[in-house]
Design a protein around this motif. Structure first.
Motif, mmCIF file in Angstrom:
data_model
loop_
_atom_site.group_PDB
_atom_site.id
_atom_site.type_symbol
_atom_site.label_atom_id
_atom_site.label_comp_id
_atom_site.label_asym_id
_atom_site.label_seq_id
_atom_site.Cartn_x
_atom_site.Cartn_y
_atom_site.Cartn_z
ATOM 1 N N ARG A 25 0.848 -1.185 0.000
ATOM 2 C CA ARG A 25 0.000 0.000 0.000
ATOM 3 C C ARG A 25 0.885 1.237 0.000
ATOM 4 N N LEU A 26 0.684 2.071 -1.016
ATOM 5 C CA LEU A 26 1.429 3.323 -1.123
ATOM 6 C C LEU A 26 0.672 4.423 -0.410
ATOM 7 N N GLY A 27 1.378 5.245 0.334
ATOM 8 C CA GLY A 27 0.816 6.448 0.924
ATOM 9 C C GLY A 27 1.441 7.640 0.225
ATOM 10 N N ASN A 69 5.464 14.660 -6.527
ATOM 11 C CA ASN A 69 6.222 14.530 -5.287
ATOM 12 C C ASN A 69 6.772 13.102 -5.229
ATOM 13 N N PRO A 70 7.987 12.886 -5.714
ATOM 14 C CA PRO A 70 8.516 11.522 -5.878
ATOM 15 C C PRO A 70 9.043 10.868 -4.597
ATOM 16 N N VAL A 71 8.209 10.889 -3.564
ATOM 17 C CA VAL A 71 8.479 10.156 -2.329
ATOM 18 C C VAL A 71 7.169 9.515 -1.893
ATOM 19 N N CYS A 72 7.277 8.474 -1.098
ATOM 20 C CA CYS A 72 6.059 7.808 -0.634
ATOM 21 C C CYS A 72 6.325 7.126 0.696
ATOM 22 N N SER A 73 5.243 6.796 1.356
ATOM 23 C CA SER A 73 5.273 5.867 2.472
ATOM 24 C C SER A 73 4.697 4.568 1.934
ATOM 25 N N PHE A 74 4.986 3.469 2.606
ATOM 26 C CA PHE A 74 4.415 2.194 2.166
ATOM 27 C C PHE A 74 4.141 1.315 3.372
ATOM 28 N N GLU A 75 3.248 0.362 3.168
ATOM 29 C CA GLU A 75 2.885 -0.590 4.214
ATOM 30 C C GLU A 75 2.465 -1.883 3.552
ATOM 31 N N MET A 76 2.810 -2.998 4.201
ATOM 32 C CA MET A 76 2.336 -4.316 3.776
ATOM 33 C C MET A 76 2.171 -5.156 5.025
ATOM 34 N N SER A 103 12.100 6.816 -1.797
ATOM 35 C CA SER A 103 12.182 7.797 -2.882
ATOM 36 C C SER A 103 11.804 7.065 -4.167
ATOM 37 N N VAL A 104 11.187 7.785 -5.078
ATOM 38 C CA VAL A 104 10.617 7.165 -6.278
ATOM 39 C C VAL A 104 11.304 7.692 -7.525
ATOM 40 N N THR A 105 11.672 6.764 -8.395
ATOM 41 C CA THR A 105 12.258 7.100 -9.698
ATOM 42 C C THR A 105 11.500 6.333 -10.766
ATOM 43 N N PHE A 106 11.089 7.020 -11.826
ATOM 44 C CA PHE A 106 10.462 6.323 -12.950
ATOM 45 C C PHE A 106 11.551 5.830 -13.882
ATOM 46 N N LEU A 107 11.450 4.568 -14.271
ATOM 47 C CA LEU A 107 12.446 3.961 -15.155
ATOM 48 C C LEU A 107 12.049 4.170 -16.601
ATOM 49 N N GLU A 108 13.047 4.228 -17.458
ATOM 50 C CA GLU A 108 12.826 4.435 -18.895
ATOM 51 C C GLU A 108 13.657 3.443 -19.699
ATOM 52 N N LEU A 145 11.060 2.159 -6.174
ATOM 53 C CA LEU A 145 10.953 2.770 -4.862
ATOM 54 C C LEU A 145 12.173 2.351 -4.051
ATOM 55 N N THR A 146 13.090 3.256 -3.861
ATOM 56 C CA THR A 146 14.298 2.980 -3.095
ATOM 57 C C THR A 146 14.005 3.276 -1.625
#
Length: 163
Positions: A25-27, A69-76, A103-108, A145-146
Motif C-alpha cells: 500500500r502506497l501512501g 512529489n517523488p516520495v512515498c510511504s508504504f505498508e504491507m 524515494s521514487v524514480t520512474f524507469l525508462e 521505490l528505493t
C-alpha cells in the motif's frame, strides 16, 4: 515504535514478511489528505538496500501524485488471526507487517524493460516465462521505490510460534 517488544530487526525475517505479502500500500501526499493505493509489487535487495518495483498507467491520480512529489510511504501486512484472551479479558489481532518510506524514480528505456522482465514478471511462477504484450511497455509507467526507512513489527502468540 511504541511497542519495541513487537519490533522485528532481523533483515532475513523482514524479507520473509515481504516475500509473503501480495500487496504493497502506497501512501502519497495529496493536499490535506493522504492518498493510499494498493499495488502489486516486486523487489530486489542489493547490498542490504531494498528497492520495490511497481507499474501502472502513465496517467491517473497515483501517477500524477508520484510525478509531483517523488516520495512515498508504504505498508504491507500479513493478518494472521484474531485471538480472544479470556484470562486478560482482551482481544488482539495476530499479524506481521512492514512499513517505511521510499524515494521514487520512474524507469525508462532498457532499464524499464529489464525491470519488467527480470524483476516484476519474474516474481511469480505464473508470469515468469509469460509472453506478454511488449508494446504495452511504451504506455506503462514503472517506478523504482528505493527504501529510505524501514520498520517491521509482529504480534505473535507468546509461545513464540513461527506463523
Amino acid at each position: 515504535m511504541r511497542r519495541k517488544d513487537r519490533e522485528i530487526t532481523d533483515f532475513n525475517e523482514i524479507r520473509k514478511i515481504i516475500d509473503a505479502c501480495e500487496i504493497l500500500r502506497l501512501g502519497l501526499a495529496d493536499g490535506n489528505f493522504p492518498y493510499i493505493v494498493p499495488v502489486n509489487f516486486a523487489y530486489t535487495v542489493t547490498d542490504g538496500q531494498i528497492c520495490f518495483y511497481i507499474h501502472g498507467a502513465m496517467a491517473g491520480r497515483k501517477y500524477e501524485l508520484l510525478c509531483r512529489n517523488p516520495v512515498c510511504s508504504f505498508e504491507m501486512d500479513i493478518p494472521l488471526y484474531m485471538e480472544c484472551l479470556p484470562d486478560k479479558k482482551d482481544v488482539t489481532m495476530r499479524y506481521k507487517s512492514v512499513m517505511g518510506q521510499a524515494s521514487v524514480t520512474f524507469l525508462e528505456g532498457t532499464e524499464k524493460e529489464a525491470a519488467v522482465d527480470s524483476i516484476i514478471m519474474a516474481r511469480r511462477p505464473e508470469t515468469k516465462n509469460f509472453n506478454y504484450n511488449r508494446s504495452a511497455l511504451s504506455r506503462t509507467a514503472v517506478a523504482k521505490l528505493t527504501v529510505t526507512t524501514l520498520t517491521a513489527k509482529a504480534n505473535l502468540p507468546s509461545s513464540g510460534a513461527d506463523l
